[in-house]
Design an enzyme around this catalytic site. Structure first.
Site, PDB file in Angstrom:
ATOM      1  N   ASP A 119       0.817  -1.206   0.000  1.00  0.00           N
ATOM      2  CA  ASP A 119       0.000   0.000   0.000  1.00  0.00           C
ATOM      3  C   ASP A 119       0.853   1.259   0.000  1.00  0.00           C
ATOM      4  OD1 ASP A 119      -2.430  -1.276   0.074  1.00  0.00           O
ATOM      5  OD2 ASP A 119      -2.487  -1.383   2.256  1.00  0.00           O
ATOM      6  N   MET A 336       0.067   6.667  12.601  1.00  0.00           N
ATOM      7  CA  MET A 336       1.143   5.847  12.043  1.00  0.00           C
ATOM      8  C   MET A 336       1.545   6.195  10.615  1.00  0.00           C
ATOM      9  SD  MET A 336       0.275   2.121  13.685  1.00  0.00           S
ATOM     10  CE  MET A 336       1.719   1.383  12.924  1.00  0.00           C
TER      11      MET A 336
END
Length: 431
Positions: A119, A336
């Site tokens: 991703d 994150m």
């Protein structure tokens, strides 16, 4: 391969029962770790998705046999493997290719790894992998690829500079093959890390502290054969809770692995969504308040992700879409990844009331009526969040690049259509 598109007719209520797939983030490290043993391994409840199929191709390329003996059952036998150059095209498809570093280093003493893909959700460090494997005796060289060499792995006291899931998994696998005792400190403890550890124990490894942030591994283990069942995917369960909420639908999520759902249920309760446990099933009733719970004193609440056992980062996208259908205001804080929230502009175009404060924080005010719109999926989790938005929106939505969704969710359109959704996949499935 033709790009995949979902055409979604929104506004339909759902009902019925659905079982989550096996955890993708368990299956990938376990498939890689099956290379540790010369004996046969049978894995059950493996999600049949793009990422697992790609990793199966990769382990075949180093000499292991891997055959699907049933739709979700995989038989692996790594009787003899070689440290072959891994196919860069396969590696760039999935970030999980980095998980081959530990087992190939253990079996072959070396591995050459092209840059892993996956991703595009912001920078994802490999430093923790390198530091952990170096402490276990590997020498790492970075050129246009990563070269790991270790004629012999030795147990060590390893402190991970961040509780990285995949770095913990690589270090754990390498430690099982290392000579002596390894302490893994500041280790990730997510359900999929625990699943890998229990698989290694099934092979014959001795591991203490599973589920904590300090694991003690007694190497060098004599490993045999095993049959092991992958745990249900708690992220998929969270996605289904969000789906039931935004469509105001009653759903029974069967064999949901409720022991791993405490923080997820708490996060959704902050949005006014309360689930009920019946045995190992999770019931999402249709009569939810969908009212965001203010903090004590009437202050605006915050939902933030943190390392396990807190609310998982992989569900922040789902929680954002769910919040658009709830009454009240909430701050979402995704700590994150700096690109994970960039899909919210698509939700704003659909009618959501969202202020994107910065790459990590968004304020959502709801409820808002969403309208169907064209969208493009940037990653697995944002893609699933877009699918939730499309299913609850008025009108028709088109989701392009739905290949990303199918990297993480097995036959999701078929399974949601069975509950009453109206999702057309283009091109249609052949089987």
């Amino acid at each position: 391969m033709a790009p995949i598109q979902y055409i979604v007719e929104g506004g339909h209520r759902l009902s019925g029962s659905i079982e989550p797939s096996g955890n993708k983030n368990s299956a990938l490290p376990i498939i890689a770790a099956a290379l540790l043993t010369e004996h046969p391994v049978t894995l059950e409840n493996v999600p049949r998705i793009r990422d697992t199929e790609t990793l199966v191709e990769l382990i075949r390329s180093v000499g292991a046999s891997a055959e699907w003996t049933a739709r979700n059952t995989l038989h692996i036998h790594a009787k003899s493997i070689r440290a072959a150059d891994l196919d860069p095209e396969l590696c760039v498809r999935i970030r999980a290719s980095i998980l081959l570093a530990g087992p190939l280093l253990a079996r072959c003493g070396e591995v050459m790894l092209p840059p892993p893909g996956g991703d595009v959700i912001g920078r994802r460090r490999l430093d923790t992998h390198v530091l952990a494997l170096e402490q276990l005796g590997a020498k790492v060289t970075a050129t246009d690829r990563l070269e790991f060499r270790a004629p012999k792995l030795a147990g060590a006291d390893v402190f991970l500079d961040e509780p990285s899931v995949t770095a913990t998994e690589n270090a754990l696998v390498a430690a099982v093959a290392a000579d002596g005792v390894t302490y893994l400190r500041n280790a990730a403890s997510e359900p999929h890390v625990q699943d890998l550890a229990y698989f290694l124990v099934a092979l014959g490894a001795r591991i203490e502290g599973i589920g904590t942030n300090t694991m003690i591994v007694h190497g060098q283990a004599t490993l045999g054969e095993a049959t092991y069942r992958i745990q249900p995917d708690h992220i998929e369960v969270g996605s289904l809770i969000g789906l039931a909420a935004v469509t105001r639908s009653p759903l029974r999520i069967m064999r949901a692995g409720v022991e791993h759902l405490r923080s997820i249920r708490m996060g959704f309760e902050r949005l006014g969504i309360v689930c009920r446990v019946e045995g190992d099933d999770l019931i999402v009733p249709s009569n939810q308040t969908l009212k965001i719970q203010d903090d004590f004193g009437g202050h605006v609440p915050k939902l933030e992700d943190q390392p396990w056992p807190a609310f998982p980062a992989d569900l922040m996208s789902i929680a954002i879409v769910t919040a658009t259908q709830c009454e009240g205001v909430i701050l979402m804080f995704e700590k994150m990844f700096e690109s994970r929230m960039f899909f919210v502009d698509k939700l704003i175009a659909m009618g959501a009331r969202i202020v994107l404060c910065d790459p990590h924080r968004a304020i959502i005010a709801g409820p808002s009526r969403l309208r169907g719109a064209p969208m493009t999926s940037p990653d697995i989790r944002a893609g699933m969040a877009m699918l939730l938005a499309a299913v609850c929106a008025e009108g028709t939505s088109t989701i392009n690049n739905a290949d990303q969704i199918e990297r993480g969710y097995e036959r999701i359109e078929e399974r949601l259509n069975a509950l009453g959704a109206k999702i057309k996949r283009v091109p249609e499935r052949k089987s």
